[in-house]
Write a protein that holds these residues in place. Structure first.
Motif, mmCIF file in Angstrom:
data_model
loop_
_atom_site.group_PDB
_atom_site.id
_atom_site.type_symbol
_atom_site.label_atom_id
_atom_site.label_comp_id
_atom_site.label_asym_id
_atom_site.label_seq_id
_atom_site.Cartn_x
_atom_site.Cartn_y
_atom_site.Cartn_z
ATOM 1 N N THR A 13 0.898 -1.082 0.033
ATOM 2 C CA THR A 13 0.109 -0.024 0.065
ATOM 3 C C THR A 13 0.891 1.347 0.095
ATOM 4 N N GLY A 14 0.305 2.289 -0.817
ATOM 5 C CA GLY A 14 1.170 3.675 -0.937
ATOM 6 C C GLY A 14 0.265 4.445 -0.162
ATOM 7 N N LEU A 15 0.575 5.732 0.270
ATOM 8 C CA LEU A 15 -0.102 6.743 0.875
ATOM 9 C C LEU A 15 0.359 7.946 0.501
ATOM 10 N N ILE A 16 -0.627 8.626 -0.224
ATOM 11 C CA ILE A 16 -0.410 9.924 -0.632
ATOM 12 C C ILE A 16 -0.747 11.169 0.110
ATOM 13 N N GLY A 17 0.184 11.534 0.970
ATOM 14 C CA GLY A 17 -0.323 12.801 1.790
ATOM 15 C C GLY A 17 -0.044 12.425 3.161
ATOM 16 N N TYR A 18 0.888 13.182 3.955
ATOM 17 C CA TYR A 18 1.176 12.737 5.286
ATOM 18 C C TYR A 18 0.655 13.878 6.129
ATOM 19 N N GLY A 35 -2.595 -7.970 6.551
ATOM 20 C CA GLY A 35 -2.689 -8.176 5.411
ATOM 21 C C GLY A 35 -2.550 -6.908 4.371
ATOM 22 N N LEU A 36 -2.376 -5.579 5.224
ATOM 23 C CA LEU A 36 -1.793 -4.567 4.647
ATOM 24 C C LEU A 36 -0.423 -4.094 5.129
ATOM 25 N N ALA A 37 0.375 -3.647 4.120
ATOM 26 C CA ALA A 37 1.541 -3.309 4.441
ATOM 27 C C ALA A 37 2.140 -2.004 3.852
ATOM 28 N N LEU A 38 1.939 -0.906 4.725
ATOM 29 C CA LEU A 38 2.502 0.345 4.229
ATOM 30 C C LEU A 38 3.798 0.523 3.688
ATOM 31 N N ARG A 39 4.077 0.585 2.292
ATOM 32 C CA ARG A 39 5.653 0.565 1.915
ATOM 33 C C ARG A 39 5.819 2.142 1.422
ATOM 34 N N LYS A 40 5.111 2.785 0.990
ATOM 35 C CA LYS A 40 5.654 4.078 0.353
ATOM 36 C C LYS A 40 4.654 5.214 0.663
ATOM 37 N N VAL A 41 5.255 6.370 1.188
ATOM 38 C CA VAL A 41 4.310 7.804 1.456
ATOM 39 C C VAL A 41 4.943 8.827 0.701
ATOM 40 N N VAL A 42 3.908 9.582 -0.080
ATOM 41 C CA VAL A 42 4.291 10.788 -0.872
ATOM 42 C C VAL A 42 4.350 11.981 0.389
ATOM 43 N N GLN A 43 5.386 12.390 0.728
ATOM 44 C CA GLN A 43 5.496 13.539 1.719
ATOM 45 C C GLN A 43 6.525 14.704 1.125
ATOM 46 N N ARG A 44 6.138 15.808 1.401
ATOM 47 C CA ARG A 44 6.841 16.777 0.748
ATOM 48 C C ARG A 44 7.470 17.633 2.064
ATOM 49 N N HIS A 45 6.697 17.779 3.010
ATOM 50 C CA HIS A 45 7.082 18.731 4.171
ATOM 51 C C HIS A 45 6.156 18.303 5.247
ATOM 52 N N GLY A 46 6.818 19.030 6.464
ATOM 53 C CA GLY A 46 5.960 18.652 7.772
ATOM 54 C C GLY A 46 6.666 17.371 8.288
ATOM 55 N N ARG A 52 7.600 7.205 12.684
ATOM 56 C CA ARG A 52 6.786 6.366 13.477
ATOM 57 C C ARG A 52 7.162 4.854 12.422
ATOM 58 N N TYR A 53 7.244 4.879 11.370
ATOM 59 C CA TYR A 53 7.371 3.715 10.447
ATOM 60 C C TYR A 53 8.445 3.754 9.653
ATOM 61 N N ALA A 54 9.731 3.054 10.265
ATOM 62 C CA ALA A 54 11.081 2.952 9.990
ATOM 63 C C ALA A 54 11.042 2.245 8.460
ATOM 64 N N ASP A 55 10.260 1.436 8.046
ATOM 65 C CA ASP A 55 10.306 0.681 6.843
ATOM 66 C C ASP A 55 9.695 1.129 5.881
ATOM 67 N N VAL A 56 9.129 2.198 5.937
ATOM 68 C CA VAL A 56 8.506 2.955 4.769
ATOM 69 C C VAL A 56 9.466 3.688 4.013
ATOM 70 N N GLU A 57 9.098 3.842 2.862
ATOM 71 C CA GLU A 57 9.765 4.826 1.779
ATOM 72 C C GLU A 57 9.302 6.051 1.495
ATOM 73 N N ILE A 58 9.843 7.279 1.613
ATOM 74 C CA ILE A 58 9.382 8.369 1.495
ATOM 75 C C ILE A 58 9.890 9.055 -0.037
#
Length: 373
Positions: A13-18, A35-46, A52-58
Motif C-alpha cells: 500500500t502507498g499513501l499520498i499525503g501525510y 494483510g496491509l503493508a504500508l510501503r511508500k508515502v508521498v511526503q513533501r514537508h512537515g 513512526r514507520y521505519a520501513d516506509v520509503e518516502i
C-alpha cells in the motif's frame, strides 16, 4: 477487482499525503490491519513518516509512487480540492484506490471516476470512517433491533468553537470542496443515507458566518423522506457549549447522545488500534435511552459500542483478496456529494425544499452550484 482468492495475501500500500488525515487516520490504522503493508508515502514537508514507520520509503511525488509496480493499493489523503485529479492518475496507473472523504467536489467528478474504475476493473472506495464511530454503531444497533419503533425525527450535530478564521490550510480557502459542510457534513450525510437511504427532498442553509471568513463555517440541512421522516444535520464553528450529538425520536422512544467518538483523540495522542482502551468511551458519555415495549417502560443509559476504524481497512483487504462486498462503495460516496449539491442549491435559492437530482443528471441553466455561499 479480485485476481485470486487468497485472504492471507499481503497488499502493498502507498499513501499520498501525510498531513493531519494521513498521519492520524490512515497510516496508524493501516499499520495495524493484518494483510496491509504500508510501503511508500508521498511526503513533501512537515512530519516525517519515518518517525513512526521505519520501513516506509518516502517519495516526493505522486508520479514516483505510482511508478512502483509492487504497490496494489493507493490511499489518497490529499486536500479534497484535488481528489479528482489525484484519484484519476492513480486509476490510470492501474492502482486500486481509497480516497479520503469527501469523495470529490462535484457529483460529475465522482461519476467520471466511478466509470474509470469500472472500465479498469479496479477497487474504488471512500474513507467514510465515521460509520465505525462507537456512537453510530450503537445507534445503528438500536434501530436494527426496532427499539425506538418507527423513526420520525433525527438530529445530528457537530459544533465547536473557532470564532476567528485562521486562514491556515486549505480547509479555510474559498475553493470547491472546502469548508465545514464538505468536511464534517459529508460524515453525517453518509450516516443518514446508511440508516434511511436517499431523501426525496433537501433543504439547506449553508453559509459563511464568521467575519473575515471565506469558507463555509455553518450549515443547517434537512433531509425529507416520503414517510414523513425528517433528518437534520448541522455544524457551526461558533458554538461554545455544544448540545447532544444525536437526538433520535421514534414511535416507541427516544435516544439522546452527547460527546464525540474517542478514536480520533486517541490517534492524535499516538495510540493505535489494539492498544489498551482504544475506541472505548467513558461511561459518563453513554447515550440515554427512553422507550416503551410490550407495556414495559425503560429509561437509562446504553453502553456505547467500541469504535472500530480498522474495520474499514479490513473490509478493503477482504474485497481485494477474497471477493468480499465493499462496505463503502464509490456510488454511496457519490450520493453524499449529490445531497451536498442539493443543499447548496436550496441555500442559494433561499432555503426551500429541492428534489434530489437523479444520479448523473446535469444541472440546467441557472442551477450551477458553488462550493461556497
Amino acid at each position: 477487482m479480485m485476481q485470486n482468492s487468497n485472504p492471507s495475501r499481503t497488499i502493498n500500500t502507498g499513501l499520498i499525503g501525510y498531513g493531519f488525515g494521513g498521519r492520524t487516520f490512515h497510516a496508524p490504522v493501516i499499520d495495524r490491519v493484518e494483510g496491509l503493508a504500508l510501503r511508500k508515502v508521498v511526503q513533501r514537508h512537515g512530519y516525517s513518516a519515518l518517525e513512526r514507520y521505519a520501513d516506509v520509503e518516502i517519495v516526493r511525488s505522486v508520479e514516483e509512487l505510482l511508478a512502483d509496480e509492487e504497490l496494489e493499493l493507493v490511499v489518497v489523503a490529499t486536500p479534497s480540492t484535488n481528489h479528482y485529479e489525484v484519484v484519476k492518475a492513480c486509476l490510470e496507473a492501474g492502482k486500486h484506490v481509497v480516497v479520503e472523504k469527501p469523495f470529490t467536489a462535484t457529483s460529475a467528478e465522482a461519476d467520471a471516476l466511478i466509470e474509470l474504475s469500472e472500465e479498469r476493473g479496479l477497487l474504488l472506495s471512500v474513507f467514510h470512517n465515521r460509520r465505525w464511530d462507537g456512537d453510530f454503531l450503537t445507534l445503528r444497533g438500536l434501530l436494527q433491533q426496532g427499539t425506538l419503533g418507527d423513526i420520525v425525527d433525527v438530529e445530528m450535530h457537530w459544533h465547536y468553537f473557532d470564532p476567528v478564521p485562521s486562514h491556515r490550510g486549505w480547509r479555510e480557502d474559498d475553493a470547491p470542496g472546502t469548508g465545514i459542510f464538505y468536511d464534517l457534513g459529508s460524515h453525517f450525510i453518509d450516516q443518514a443515507l446508511c440508516l434511511f437511504g436517499l431523501p426525496d427532498e433537501v433543504e439547506g442553509d449553508v453559509r459563511v458566518r464568521r467575519p473575515g471568513g471565506t469558507a463555509v463555517d455553518y450549515y443547517d440541512v434537512r433531509l425529507h423522506y416520503g414517510t414523513g421522516l425528517k433528518v437534520r444535520v448541522s455544524s457551526s464553528k461558533t458554538v461554545r457549549e455544544p448540545g447532544p450529538r444525536y437526538i433520535v425520536h421514534g414511535t416507541r422512544g427516544s435516544f439522546v447522545k452527547h460527546g464525540l467518538d474517542p478514536q480520533e483523540p486517541a490517534l492524535i495522542k499516538g495510540l493505535q488500534p489494539g492498544d489498551a482502551g482504544y475506541g472505548v468511551e467513558a461511561e459518563a458519555l453513554w447515550g440515554r435511552l427512553s422507550c416503551v415495549k410490550d407495556g414495559l417502560q425503560f429509561s437509562g443509559h446504553v453502553a456505547t459500542l467500541p469504535g472500530d476504524y480498522p474495520a474499514y481497512y479490513r473490509n478493503v483487504h477482504a474485497a481485494l483478496t477474497a471477493g468480499a462486498e465493499l462496505a463503502v462503495t464509490a456510488r454511496e460516496a457519490r450520493d453524499v456529494v449529490r445531497v451536498i449539491e442539493a443543499a447548496m442549491r436550496s441555500s442559494a435559492g433561499g432555503g426551500g425544499r429541492v428534489p434530489l437530482a437523479p444520479a448523473g443528471a446535469k444541472l440546467g441553466a441557472g442551477e450551477e452550484v458553488s462550493s461556497q455561499k
